[in-house]
Design an enzyme around this catalytic site. Structure first.
Site, PDB file in Angstrom:
ATOM      1  N   ASP A 221       0.802  -1.219   0.000  1.00 14.30           N
ATOM      2  CA  ASP A 221       0.000   0.000   0.000  1.00 14.30           C
ATOM      3  C   ASP A 221       0.843   1.282   0.000  1.00 14.30           C
ATOM      4  O   ASP A 221       1.834   1.375   0.730  1.00 14.30           O
ATOM      5  CB  ASP A 221      -0.860  -0.031   1.276  1.00 14.30           C
ATOM      6  CG  ASP A 221      -1.770   1.162   1.411  1.00 14.30           C
ATOM      7  OD1 ASP A 221      -2.792   1.196   0.711  1.00 14.30           O
ATOM      8  OD2 ASP A 221      -1.456   2.065   2.215  1.00 14.30           O
ATOM      9  N   GLU A 289       1.707  -0.472  -4.992  1.00 19.76           N
ATOM     10  CA  GLU A 289       0.770   0.578  -5.375  1.00 19.76           C
ATOM     11  C   GLU A 289       1.450   1.936  -5.264  1.00 19.76           C
ATOM     12  O   GLU A 289       1.800   2.379  -4.172  1.00 19.76           O
ATOM     13  CB  GLU A 289      -0.451   0.588  -4.451  1.00 19.76           C
ATOM     14  CG  GLU A 289      -1.484   1.618  -4.875  1.00 19.76           C
ATOM     15  CD  GLU A 289      -2.078   2.466  -3.756  1.00 19.76           C
ATOM     16  OE1 GLU A 289      -3.144   3.048  -3.968  1.00 19.76           O
ATOM     17  OE2 GLU A 289      -1.469   2.569  -2.670  1.00 19.76           O
TER      18      GLU A 289
HETATM   19  C1  GLC Z   1      -3.719   3.486  -0.476  1.00 21.35           C
HETATM   20  C2  GLC Z   1      -5.068   2.809  -0.341  1.00 21.35           C
HETATM   21  C3  GLC Z   1      -6.066   3.814   0.121  1.00 21.35           C
HETATM   22  C4  GLC Z   1      -5.628   4.318   1.475  1.00 21.35           C
HETATM   23  C5  GLC Z   1      -4.205   4.864   1.428  1.00 21.35           C
HETATM   24  C6  GLC Z   1      -3.641   5.036   2.802  1.00 21.35           C
HETATM   25  O1  GLC Z   1      -3.711   4.438  -1.475  1.00 21.35           O
HETATM   26  O2  GLC Z   1      -5.435   2.196  -1.539  1.00 21.35           O
HETATM   27  O3  GLC Z   1      -7.359   3.283   0.203  1.00 21.35           O
HETATM   28  O4  GLC Z   1      -6.501   5.311   1.914  1.00 21.35           O
HETATM   29  O5  GLC Z   1      -3.331   4.016   0.741  1.00 21.35           O
HETATM   30  O6  GLC Z   1      -3.385   3.792   3.391  1.00 21.35           O
END
Ligand code: GLC
Ligand code: MG
Length: 596
Positions: A221, A289
């Site tokens: 994440d 991500e």
């Molecule tokens: C990522 C997740 C998102 C979350 C953020 C903080 O972007 O996909 O949903 O709010 O991280 O953890």
């Protein structure tokens, strides 16, 4: 019978995909657990709910599912604020439920990917509580700062001009410790300090633990937020807004995409490789991500010496860089750019949506769902489907009032009018299983987010009855993607005109052509104009859900008319073509026969 059939399908697909490791051609499916299926009637989805729907994933042809976070959390950011990295949150069930999910999924040949959230914890995590208390073991677990002296006297000012993603300053004062702490997201998500070796080790232990429990890997994440510059200098202003709380107020050169981030991925990869060696079986994988430009994105694949980092970083091209107005040529250019930038030996991947971005059916328009699903499932590499996208679920953008809004990214705007486009709630509404109360998601009086009111007509049960539904169409495409040409084949793109995009996949003298009309005007193509050597007779392998062409139709490749938004896959008509469409037909029949 069902078991025998499953074994047959699994063996058959393994046999077809023998040259590649499982993840390189995988069909990943993202489950947002709060909204998938509620088993206990509290209005929030849970693990038992997911377990009950695993056979559905099998029907879709899904290889592995990535679950958004299910660990103990105050749910400030709906699970992305983790309070305990080793225990399931009661709202989702128990650790025993999770163990059951691993074993049930394994029986079906489905792998489970966990969401790994390294950038921050919840402010209720015991590490943070102890850090606040200046417990020597935890004193430097987070990013603390005294702040700047306030010329007007009183409490110090924040250390610099940084913002959090969720529309506040990035620093919150902690009274007890008498210092500011950094948070790149909500105030309830303090950033961990990855320059502290203890933190690095503690987070490695999290990875090891869940691999031991059966996780097939991790989606990492918000990875590009992991490090910030050590001198905390101000970010340069963008000049786009005067609102010092707005994330667009500054450029994030010093708080994002820092080099140390990539090194941390390398360390995690080393750990995972070691685990894979010590525990032979399915390769455990890492995918990252990061919303970043192409150069930064590609750095997640390999280090300078060519050593692998992540198995793949999400490719957000179809989310960030193309839209309903993009021309066929823009599709070609962007997709070609991606492949040109891809390092040798790297695996590509395609994503249309997730729990943070508007649903692709709403972004591109329902009429383009067919074409976009063809890109997702038939371009080379990994595909990742966000739950509900396979049945064409749409945003409930104006259906959720300010009062019902719960997403911190929207709530923090404090703006009952303009919160609408900041909100991620509209893409997180409950899965639409059928036309009964709450779309069959839950028996509760109230669900955590309202169900999209289009559920009476837009739901899985209705689509099962309709041969031309998105669901049936998705199944056909996911079956086709297991074909060796789509698993291993070369790729070449072509724009016929402003709106007709096409690509070919070729392997061992077999060629498939995907033709997509993204426009409202019909257009007639001559297939060989895209530089293939196609015989006169082309056979339709899959026709879009709104297409008048059905599998098995024979078309004249010198003049194929694509009606508005029509999307079809064709192949040279030969004996092998007939066999391959027959396999898709039979597999589709068997799946429907035995899973309904
Ligand atoms: C990522 C997740 C998102 C979350 C953020 C903080 O972007 O996909 O949903 O709010 O991280 O953890
Ligand atoms: Mg529940």
């Amino acid at each position: 019978m069902k078991q025998i059939l499953l074994i047959f399908l699994v063996v058959a697909s393994v046999a077809i995909a023998q040259d590649k490791d499982w993840w390189e051609t995988a069909n990943f499916y993202q489950i947002y657990p709060r909204s998938f299926k509620d088993s206990d009637g509290d209005g929030v989805g849970d693990l038992k709910g997911i377990i009950s729907k695993l056979p559905y994933l099998k029907e879709l042809g899904v290889t592995a599912t990535w679950l958004s976070p299910i660990l103990k959390s105050p749910q400030v950011d709906f699970g992305y604020d983790i309070q305990d990295f080793f225990n399931v949150d009661e709202i989702f069930g128990t650790n025993a439920d999770l163990a059951l999910m691993f074993s049930e999924a394994e029986k079906l040949g489905i792998k489970i990917i966990m969401d790994f959230v390294p950038n921050h914890t919840s402010d209720k995590h015991e590490w943070f509580i102890k850090s606040v208390e200046r417990d020597p073991e935890y004193i430097n677990y987070y990013v603390w700062h005294d702040g700047k002296p306030n010329p007007e006297g009183g409490r110090n000012l924040p250390p610099n001009n940084w913002q959090a993603v969720f529309a506040t300053r990035a620093w919150t004062w902690n009274e007890k410790r008498g210092q500011y702490y950094l948070h790149q997201f909500a105030a309830g998500q303090p950033d961990l300090n990855f320059r502290n070796p203890k933190v690095v080790q503690a987070m490695k232990d999290v990875l090891s633990h869940w691999m031991t429990m059966g996780a097939a890997g991790f989606r990492i994440d918000a990875i590009n937020h992991l490090f910030e510059v050590e001198d905390f200098r101000d970010e340069p202003l963008t000049g786009w807004t005067n609102d010092t709380n707005n994330y667009g107020y500054t450029h994030h050169y010093y708080t994002k995409d820092l080099d140390e981030t990539y090194n941390m991925i390398s360390e995690w990869r080393t750990l995972i490789n070691k685990f894979n060696e010590d525990n032979p079986g399915n390769t455990r994988v890492l995918f990252t991500e990061a919303y970043a430009n192409l150069t930064f994105t590609m750095k997640y694949y390999f280090d300078e010496a060519g050593k692998p980092r992540a198995h793949f970083p999400f490719n957000f091209l179809l989310i960030e860089n193309l839209n309903e107005n993009s021309s066929a040529n823009e599709f070609k250019t962007k997709i070609d750019e991606w492949f040109a930038a891809l390092p040798a030996g790297a695996t590509s991947n395609w994503v249309l949506g997730n729990h943070d971005k508007p649903r692709f059916g709403s972004r591109y328009g329902t009429e383009r769902i067919d074409g976009m699903l063809m890109l997702l499932l038939l371009l080379p590499g990994v595909a990742v489907t966000y739950n509900g996208d396979e049945i064409g679920m749409l945003d409930y953008r104006y259906g959720i009032s300010w009062e019902d809004t719960v997403d911190p990214q929207a709530c923090n705007t404090n703006d009952p009018v303009n919160f609408v486009w900041a909100s991620r709630d509209p893409v997180r509404t409950p899965f639409q299983w059928d036309a009964t109360e709450n779309a069959g998601f839950s028996t509760a009086n109230e669900t955590w987010l309202p169900v999209n009111d289009n559920y009476r007509s837009l739901n899985l049960a209705a689509q099962r009855e309709d041969e031309d539904s998105f669901f049936k169409y998705y199944q056909r495409l996911s079956t086709l993607r297991t074909n060796k040409v789509f698993q291993n084949g070369d790729f070449k793109s072509h724009a016929f005109n402003d709106k007709v995009f096409s690509f070919q996949r070729t392997y061992q003298n077999e060629t498939y052509v995907v033709l997509i009309n993204f426009g409202s005007a019909p257009y007639t193509v001559k297939v060989n104009d895209m530089g293939v050597n196609f015989p006169e007779k082309a056979e339709v392998v899959v026709g879009g859900s709104r297409s008048c062409n059905k599998a098995g139709d024979i078309l004249d490749s010198n003049a194929i008319t694509l009606k508005a938004y029509n999307a079809i896959v064709i192949m040279a008509n030969s004996a092998s073509a007939a066999v391959s469409s027959l396999i898709i037909l039979i597999a589709g029949f068997l799946i429907n026969r035995f899973f309904n």
